[in-house]
Design a protein around this motif. Structure first.
Motif, PDB file in Angstrom:
ATOM      1  N   GLY A  19     -43.795 -19.638  28.675  1.00 48.54           N
ATOM      2  CA  GLY A  19     -45.141 -19.059  28.668  1.00 48.54           C
ATOM      3  C   GLY A  19     -45.970 -19.433  27.456  1.00 48.54           C
ATOM      4  N   LEU A  20     -45.605 -20.509  26.779  1.00 45.09           N
ATOM      5  CA  LEU A  20     -46.409 -20.973  25.646  1.00 45.09           C
ATOM      6  C   LEU A  20     -47.777 -21.446  26.130  1.00 45.09           C
ATOM      7  CD1 LEU A  20     -43.706 -23.071  23.725  1.00 45.09           C
ATOM      8  CD2 LEU A  20     -44.658 -20.872  22.995  1.00 45.09           C
ATOM      9  N   THR A  21     -48.738 -21.443  25.234  1.00 45.73           N
ATOM     10  CA  THR A  21     -50.084 -21.926  25.565  1.00 45.73           C
ATOM     11  C   THR A  21     -50.149 -23.442  25.376  1.00 45.73           C
ATOM     12  OG1 THR A  21     -51.020 -19.851  24.774  1.00 45.73           O
ATOM     13  CG2 THR A  21     -52.537 -21.708  24.993  1.00 45.73           C
ATOM     14  N   GLY A  22     -50.458 -24.190  26.449  1.00 44.73           N
ATOM     15  CA  GLY A  22     -50.642 -25.636  26.333  1.00 44.73           C
ATOM     16  C   GLY A  22     -49.360 -26.436  26.251  1.00 44.73           C
ATOM     17  N   ILE A  23     -48.209 -25.777  26.314  1.00 44.15           N
ATOM     18  CA  ILE A  23     -46.909 -26.465  26.371  1.00 44.15           C
ATOM     19  C   ILE A  23     -46.178 -25.844  27.561  1.00 44.15           C
ATOM     20  CG2 ILE A  23     -44.718 -26.938  25.199  1.00 44.15           C
ATOM     21  CD1 ILE A  23     -46.208 -26.665  22.508  1.00 44.15           C
ATOM     22  N   SER A  24     -46.037 -26.625  28.636  1.00 45.82           N
ATOM     23  CA  SER A  24     -45.521 -26.057  29.891  1.00 45.82           C
ATOM     24  C   SER A  24     -44.036 -25.715  29.799  1.00 45.82           C
ATOM     25  CB  SER A  24     -45.746 -27.052  31.034  1.00 45.82           C
ATOM     26  OG  SER A  24     -44.909 -28.182  30.847  1.00 45.82           O
ATOM     27  N   ASP A  25     -43.596 -24.844  30.698  1.00 46.36           N
ATOM     28  CA  ASP A  25     -42.173 -24.494  30.739  1.00 46.36           C
ATOM     29  C   ASP A  25     -41.322 -25.719  31.071  1.00 46.36           C
ATOM     30  OD1 ASP A  25     -42.927 -21.933  30.185  1.00 46.36           O
ATOM     31  OD2 ASP A  25     -42.618 -21.159  32.218  1.00 46.36           O
ATOM     32  N   ALA A  26     -41.861 -26.608  31.919  1.00 47.97           N
ATOM     33  CA  ALA A  26     -41.112 -27.823  32.273  1.00 47.97           C
ATOM     34  C   ALA A  26     -40.957 -28.730  31.048  1.00 47.97           C
ATOM     35  CB  ALA A  26     -41.835 -28.570  33.398  1.00 47.97           C
ATOM     36  N   GLN A  27     -42.035 -28.845  30.263  1.00 45.11           N
ATOM     37  CA  GLN A  27     -41.971 -29.637  29.023  1.00 45.11           C
ATOM     38  C   GLN A  27     -40.945 -29.040  28.065  1.00 45.11           C
ATOM     39  OE1 GLN A  27     -44.136 -32.516  27.475  1.00 45.11           O
ATOM     40  NE2 GLN A  27     -42.087 -32.292  26.668  1.00 45.11           N
ATOM     41  N   LEU A  28     -40.994 -27.726  27.943  1.00 47.00           N
ATOM     42  CA  LEU A  28     -40.070 -27.021  27.052  1.00 47.00           C
ATOM     43  C   LEU A  28     -38.620 -27.230  27.497  1.00 47.00           C
ATOM     44  CD1 LEU A  28     -39.791 -24.919  24.706  1.00 47.00           C
ATOM     45  CD2 LEU A  28     -39.852 -23.157  26.485  1.00 47.00           C
ATOM     46  N   ALA A  29     -38.374 -27.104  28.813  1.00 48.67           N
ATOM     47  CA  ALA A  29     -37.006 -27.239  29.331  1.00 48.67           C
ATOM     48  C   ALA A  29     -36.466 -28.642  29.053  1.00 48.67           C
ATOM     49  CB  ALA A  29     -36.995 -26.942  30.828  1.00 48.67           C
ATOM     50  N   GLU A  30     -37.309 -29.649  29.245  1.00 49.22           N
ATOM     51  CA  GLU A  30     -36.883 -31.024  28.995  1.00 49.22           C
ATOM     52  C   GLU A  30     -36.550 -31.225  27.511  1.00 49.22           C
ATOM     53  OE1 GLU A  30     -38.964 -34.032  31.339  1.00 49.22           O
ATOM     54  OE2 GLU A  30     -39.343 -35.036  29.434  1.00 49.22           O
ATOM     55  N   HIS A  31     -37.379 -30.630  26.665  1.00 44.15           N
ATOM     56  CA  HIS A  31     -37.177 -30.750  25.216  1.00 44.15           C
ATOM     57  C   HIS A  31     -35.894 -30.036  24.775  1.00 44.15           C
ATOM     58  CE1 HIS A  31     -39.673 -31.095  21.234  1.00 44.15           C
ATOM     59  NE2 HIS A  31     -38.530 -31.733  21.173  1.00 44.15           N
ATOM     60  N   LEU A  32     -35.624 -28.894  25.398  1.00 44.30           N
ATOM     61  CA  LEU A  32     -34.398 -28.157  25.066  1.00 44.30           C
ATOM     62  C   LEU A  32     -33.154 -28.924  25.514  1.00 44.30           C
ATOM     63  CD1 LEU A  32     -35.567 -24.514  25.880  1.00 44.30           C
ATOM     64  CD2 LEU A  32     -34.876 -25.387  23.626  1.00 44.30           C
ATOM     65  N   ASP A  33     -33.262 -29.624  26.638  1.00 42.33           N
ATOM     66  CA  ASP A  33     -32.134 -30.467  27.080  1.00 42.33           C
ATOM     67  C   ASP A  33     -31.868 -31.562  26.056  1.00 42.33           C
ATOM     68  OD1 ASP A  33     -31.617 -29.103  29.363  1.00 42.33           O
ATOM     69  OD2 ASP A  33     -32.665 -30.481  30.711  1.00 42.33           O
ATOM     70  N   LEU A  34     -32.942 -32.137  25.551  1.00 38.61           N
ATOM     71  CA  LEU A  34     -32.806 -33.203  24.565  1.00 38.61           C
ATOM     72  C   LEU A  34     -32.165 -32.659  23.282  1.00 38.61           C
ATOM     73  CD1 LEU A  34     -35.102 -36.095  24.008  1.00 38.61           C
ATOM     74  CD2 LEU A  34     -34.651 -34.716  22.001  1.00 38.61           C
ATOM     75  N   TYR A  35     -32.599 -31.464  22.884  1.00 40.83           N
ATOM     76  CA  TYR A  35     -31.996 -30.806  21.703  1.00 40.83           C
ATOM     77  C   TYR A  35     -30.494 -30.587  21.913  1.00 40.83           C
ATOM     78  CZ  TYR A  35     -30.329 -26.453  19.568  1.00 40.83           C
ATOM     79  OH  TYR A  35     -29.553 -25.500  18.973  1.00 40.83           O
ATOM     80  N   ALA A  36     -30.116 -30.142  23.114  1.00 44.05           N
ATOM     81  CA  ALA A  36     -28.688 -29.915  23.393  1.00 44.05           C
ATOM     82  C   ALA A  36     -27.905 -31.217  23.246  1.00 44.05           C
ATOM     83  CB  ALA A  36     -28.525 -29.332  24.793  1.00 44.05           C
ATOM     84  N   GLY A  37     -28.553 -32.347  23.554  1.00 42.18           N
ATOM     85  CA  GLY A  37     -27.913 -33.642  23.390  1.00 42.18           C
ATOM     86  C   GLY A  37     -27.603 -33.945  21.934  1.00 42.18           C
ATOM     87  N   TYR A  38     -28.499 -33.538  21.044  1.00 44.48           N
ATOM     88  CA  TYR A  38     -28.243 -33.731  19.608  1.00 44.48           C
ATOM     89  C   TYR A  38     -27.037 -32.909  19.161  1.00 44.48           C
ATOM     90  CZ  TYR A  38     -32.419 -36.465  18.751  1.00 44.48           C
ATOM     91  OH  TYR A  38     -33.344 -37.476  18.750  1.00 44.48           O
ATOM     92  N   VAL A  39     -26.952 -31.683  19.638  1.00 47.69           N
ATOM     93  CA  VAL A  39     -25.816 -30.823  19.267  1.00 47.69           C
ATOM     94  C   VAL A  39     -24.509 -31.484  19.708  1.00 47.69           C
ATOM     95  CG1 VAL A  39     -24.754 -28.561  19.572  1.00 47.69           C
ATOM     96  CG2 VAL A  39     -27.255 -28.753  19.459  1.00 47.69           C
ATOM     97  N   LYS A  40     -24.512 -31.997  20.923  1.00 49.27           N
ATOM     98  CA  LYS A  40     -23.316 -32.656  21.461  1.00 49.27           C
ATOM     99  C   LYS A  40     -22.958 -33.888  20.636  1.00 49.27           C
ATOM    100  CE  LYS A  40     -21.528 -34.300  25.851  1.00 49.27           C
ATOM    101  NZ  LYS A  40     -21.873 -34.823  27.171  1.00 49.27           N
ATOM    102  N   GLN A  41     -23.960 -34.653  20.279  1.00 47.42           N
ATOM    103  CA  GLN A  41     -23.716 -35.872  19.500  1.00 47.42           C
ATOM    104  C   GLN A  41     -23.165 -35.552  18.106  1.00 47.42           C
ATOM    105  OE1 GLN A  41     -23.896 -39.218  20.159  1.00 47.42           O
ATOM    106  NE2 GLN A  41     -24.055 -38.559  22.285  1.00 47.42           N
TER     107      GLN A  41
END
Ligand SMILES: [Fe+2]
Length: 212
Positions: A19-41
Motif C-alpha cells: 500500500g505504498l504511494t507510487g510503489i506498487s505491491d507487485a514492484q515491492l514483491a519483486e524487490h523483496l524476492d531479489l533481497y531474499a536472493g542476497y540473503v541466500k547468496q
C-alpha cells in the motif's frame, strides 16, 4: 568436506509495506524476492569460504578465494542495505521531518534547511549509474552527509551510520516506471519515508540494530 546447510542469515518480513504511494505491491514483491536472493547468496558464500579455509586451499593466488572474498562484500552489503531501505519505508510516510526538532533540526543546521537537504538527496537520486543514495551520520562528529554508494559496497564511509537509505538500482522501480523515469520513483520514495525509524537510528549505538 561435508556441506553444512545451516543458514547464518534469514530474510526478514516486510509485509507491512503493502500500500505504498507510487510503489506498487507487485514492484515491492519483486524487490523483496531479489533481497531474499542476497540473503541466500551470503549464506552460500560464507559456507563456501569456510570450507575453503577448512581444506587449507586459501591462498592469495586461488581464484575461488579471490572471487568469493570480493563477492562477499557485494552480497553482504546488498543484503543489509535492502534491510535498511525497506525498514525506512511505510505507507503514509512523509518526505521530510519537522525542522524544529531532532533530526530535522540537525539537517537544517548542516544543509541550511530541511528543504535544502531534500533537494540535495533528490538531485543525487538522479545521478548516473546504479547504486544507493544514503544519508549517513558520523557518530564521532554527529555530522550528517548524503553519500552515493556504487553497486552495494563501493563508497560506504567507514565508521558512519546509515540513517536514510534509498535504492536507485533500476530493479527498484522498473515495474512501475520506465528506465528514464527514475525521478518519478525518487519522488515516490520520498512520499513513503518512516521518519520515526530514521530518528531511531540516530539514537542507537549500532545502526545495524535498527534494520532488524
Ligand atoms: Fe534493490
Amino acid at each position: 568436506m561435508k556441506k553444512d546447510d545451516r543458514a547464518i542469515y534469514s530474510a526478514k518480513s516486510f509485509d507491512h509495506l503493502e500500500g505504498l504511494t507510487g510503489i506498487s505491491d507487485a514492484q515491492l514483491a519483486e524487490h523483496l524476492d531479489l533481497y531474499a536472493g542476497y540473503v541466500k547468496q551470503v549464506n552460500t558464500l560464507m559456507q563456501e569460504l569456510s570450507e575453503m579455509r577448512g581444506e587449507r586451499r586459501a591462498s592469495g593466488k586461488d581464484f575461488g578465494l579471490a572471487e568469493g572474498t570480493r563477492r562477499l562484500a557485494f552480497e553482504y552489503d546488498g543484503m543489509v542495505l535492502h534491510e535498511f531501505y525497506f525498514s525506512n519505508l511505510k505507507p503514509g510516510g512523509e518526505a521530510r521531518p519537522s525542522d524544529r526538532q531532532g533530526l530535522g533540526r540537525a539537517l537544517a543546521e548542516t544543509f541550511g534547511s530541511v528543504e535544502q537537504w531534500q533537494e540535495n538527496f533528490q538531485a543525487m537520486g538522479s545521478m548516473r549509474g546504479v547504486g544507493w543514495v544514503i544519508l549517513f551520520q558520523d557518530p564521532v562528529t554527529d555530522r550528517l552527509t548524503n553519500y552515493w554508494v556504487s553497486l552495494h559496497q563501493d563508497g560506504i564511509p567507514a565508521r558512519c551510520k546509515p540513517l536514510l537509505v534509498m535504492d536507485v538500482w533500476e530493479h527498484a522501480f522498473m515495474r512501475d516506471y520506465k528506465a528514464t523515469e527514475r525521478v518519478k520513483y525518487v519522488d515516490a520514495f520520498l512520499r513513503n519515508i518512516d521518519w520515526s525509524v530514521v530518528e531511531q537510528r540516530t539514537r542507537e549505538d549500532s545502526a545495524a540494530r535498527s534494520a532488524a
